[in-house]
Design an enzyme around this catalytic site. Structure first.
Site, mmCIF file in Angstrom:
data_model
loop_
_atom_site.group_PDB
_atom_site.id
_atom_site.type_symbol
_atom_site.label_atom_id
_atom_site.label_comp_id
_atom_site.label_asym_id
_atom_site.label_seq_id
_atom_site.Cartn_x
_atom_site.Cartn_y
_atom_site.Cartn_z
ATOM 1 N N LYS A 291 0.828 -1.193 0.000
ATOM 2 C CA LYS A 291 0.000 0.000 0.000
ATOM 3 C C LYS A 291 0.873 1.259 0.000
ATOM 4 O O LYS A 291 2.039 1.217 0.398
ATOM 5 C CB LYS A 291 -0.884 0.031 1.252
ATOM 6 C CG LYS A 291 -1.917 -1.065 1.330
ATOM 7 C CD LYS A 291 -2.670 -0.993 2.650
ATOM 8 C CE LYS A 291 -3.733 -2.073 2.751
ATOM 9 N NZ LYS A 291 -4.864 -1.828 1.842
ATOM 10 N N ARG B 77 -10.374 -11.551 1.760
ATOM 11 C CA ARG B 77 -11.247 -12.589 1.197
ATOM 12 C C ARG B 77 -10.570 -13.959 1.238
ATOM 13 O O ARG B 77 -11.239 -14.992 1.264
ATOM 14 C CB ARG B 77 -11.659 -12.212 -0.222
ATOM 15 C CG ARG B 77 -10.534 -12.121 -1.223
ATOM 16 C CD ARG B 77 -10.890 -11.287 -2.444
ATOM 17 N NE ARG B 77 -10.962 -9.863 -2.120
ATOM 18 C CZ ARG B 77 -11.302 -8.928 -3.008
ATOM 19 N NH1 ARG B 77 -11.603 -9.261 -4.253
ATOM 20 N NH2 ARG B 77 -11.360 -7.661 -2.647
#
Length: 492
Positions: free
Chosen positions: A263, A337
């Site tokens: 990130k 996920r």
């Protein structure tokens, strides 16, 4: 903080010695002959006080009133929403350094939902994070008396509100902890601590157990961190064992760098909040321990860090999930996920009436719904309706999003059964479609709390959402003894 429920009219409230007296005045206020009623009536008559939610008038040591400070506070129609809005508008008074004892008095009959909302709003307004801050910064308000004309009608709602405060604050405190004070191992210890409460059990699985379960997707995310993963399993047994449980699955990424798909540095510190789904499950069990509803609940938390070590999973790697389905990891920053899919597969062994996963999953959901409502995805209409209704009742709002099969097209892969991302368009929906591949026909819902679990900027911090929504949903199911629908009615 300690809350007490007490029978008080305005005449009695005026005699209560406290640092702060908040008088909640609804539309159609009919004053009595006591000093507080006269003050409020005169202020309303002269236009110095409006009964609109949040409008208020502050007084200092008024005659014939024992409180040091008094706030006359408009609460509109007296609803839960209005009471919450009003009390948050005077948060500064509730959080003032010398406010240790407060009295909250309804000027007229109080609605049960408004009493519960008022308790929660006072706690929210006065909350102070303490784990890694000096004790001098701790919350000043230690006791709040809630005064109502008649206790019997609101006792249950009051008790629910107090239990929700315990749950929400537990979730907030763990959500706010820096990552070095909220490792997967520490999160597991927090869960073990909850097992001291009645009817709650806890089991913690380490890396070896997770490997034996063949949770390849979960293991892949954890590979880049020196902190060992933990798979936390909580159980609350409040009903006969013949009743199938509701399973709650909370994403527990205790820090998310994005992995190899790292990130940007700006605001990366906020990735400590990536375990707020896990914190929400812990907070829900904290409240269940207080409320003891007649329902069975299982809580599952896959907890690990997502780090860019030399052993970390790489874009293009293919892993095999617990379900046997293979996944091409196209973006290592779509790791939530991956841990959730194995936990959802594990959840099926409980033969649940319903399962709900809670995750700070996608920035796309923040774009879609902002910080007002959590995103709700479900393969079952009855479950979706029950969750949305619970959110409205608890003032912890969500909004149902679509799950059309066409959204799954972007997950197709040339090298695995599926990819873990499908491009930017409809990102929160494609993430939900990925998770749906692991739930089969079990009634399932996914709450994307990326926009609601924490606030940034000057108000930076965990909100404790969606503990109130989840607890209300479970209480509703316990009341009907029908935890979610057994038949899948997918919304196309």
């Amino acid at each position: 903080m300690n809350f007490d429920l007490k029978t008080l009219d305005l005449a009695a409230a005026a005699l209560e010695k406290c640092d702060l007296l908040v008088v909640l005045i609804a539309e159609g206020f009919k004053p009595g002959k006591d000093a507080l009623s006269s003050l409020a009536a005169l202020a309303v008559k002269n236009g110095d006080l409006s009964t609109k939610p949040g409008k208020h008038l502050q007084l200092y040591q008024p005659p014939a009133v024992a409180a040091r400070r008094v706030v006359l506070l408009g609460v509109g129609d007296g609803s839960a929403r209005a009471a919450r809005q009003a009390l948050l508008a005077v948060a500064g008074a509730l959080k003032a350094p010398k406010t240790q004892r407060a009295v909250l008095c309804f000027a007229a009959d109080a609605k049960p939902a408004a009493v519960s909302a008022a308790v929660q709003a006072v706690a929210e307004a006065s909350y102070v994070y303490t784990t890694t801050k000096p004790k001098a910064d701790a919350r000043a308000l230690s006791r709040c008396i809630v005064g109502v004309p008649a206790i019997a009608a609101v006792r249950e709602a009051f008790d629910t509100g107090v239990a929700l405060v315990a749950g929400v604050e537990f979730a907030r405190e763990w959500g706010n902890r820096p990552a070095n004070h909220a490792t997967p191992s520490l999160l597991a210890e927090a869960a073990k601590g909850l097992a001291k409460l009645p009817r709650i059990q806890c089991k913690v699985h380490g890396p070896a157990e997770v490997a034996r379960l063949k949770m390849g997707a979960f293991l892949a995310v954890a590979r880049g961190s020196e902190e060992p993963l933990r798979f936390i399993e909580l159980r609350y047994d409040g009903a006969p064992s013949s009743q199938p449980p509701v399973v709650l699955v909370g994403k527990g990424i205790t820090f998310d760098t994005g992995g190899i798909s790292i990130k940007p540095a700006a605001e990366m510190d906020e990735m400590k909040f990536d375990m707020c789904g896990a914190a929400g499950v812990l907070g829900t069990f904290r409240a269940l321990g207080e409320l003891q509803p007649a329902i069975n609940v299982v809580g599952l938390i896959p907890a690990c860090e997502n780090m860019p070590d030399g052993r970390a999973v790489k874009p293009g790697d293919v892993v095999t999930s617990m379900s046997g389905q293979t996944i091409e990891i196209l973006n290592t920053d779509a790791e939530g996920r991956l841990v959730l899919c194995d936990a959802l597969t594990y959840a099926a062994r409980f033969k649940p009436a319903a399962m709900v996963d809670i995750a700070t999953l996608t920035g796309a959901c923040v774009i879609a719904l902002g910080g007002v409502r959590s995103g709700l995805f479900a393969n079952d209409d009855a479950l979706a309706a029950a969750l949305q209704s619970a959110g409205e009742s608890a003032q912890d709002l969500c909004w149902r999003m679509p799950l059309d099969d066409d959204y799954a097209d972007g997950l197709k892969s040339n090298f695995a059964d599926m990819g873990n991302v499908a491009g930017r368009a409809g990102g929160s929906i494609t993430a939900a479609k990925f998770l749906q591949k692991f739930v089969g026909d079990i009634p399932w819902a996914h709450l994307d709390i990326a926009g609601t679990a924490w606030k940034g900027g000057a108000a930076k911090g965990s909100t404790g959402r969606p503990v109130a929504l989840l607890v209300q949903y479970l209480l509703d199911q316990a009341a009907t003894a029908k935890p979610a629908a057994a038949k899948r009615t997918a919304k196309k």
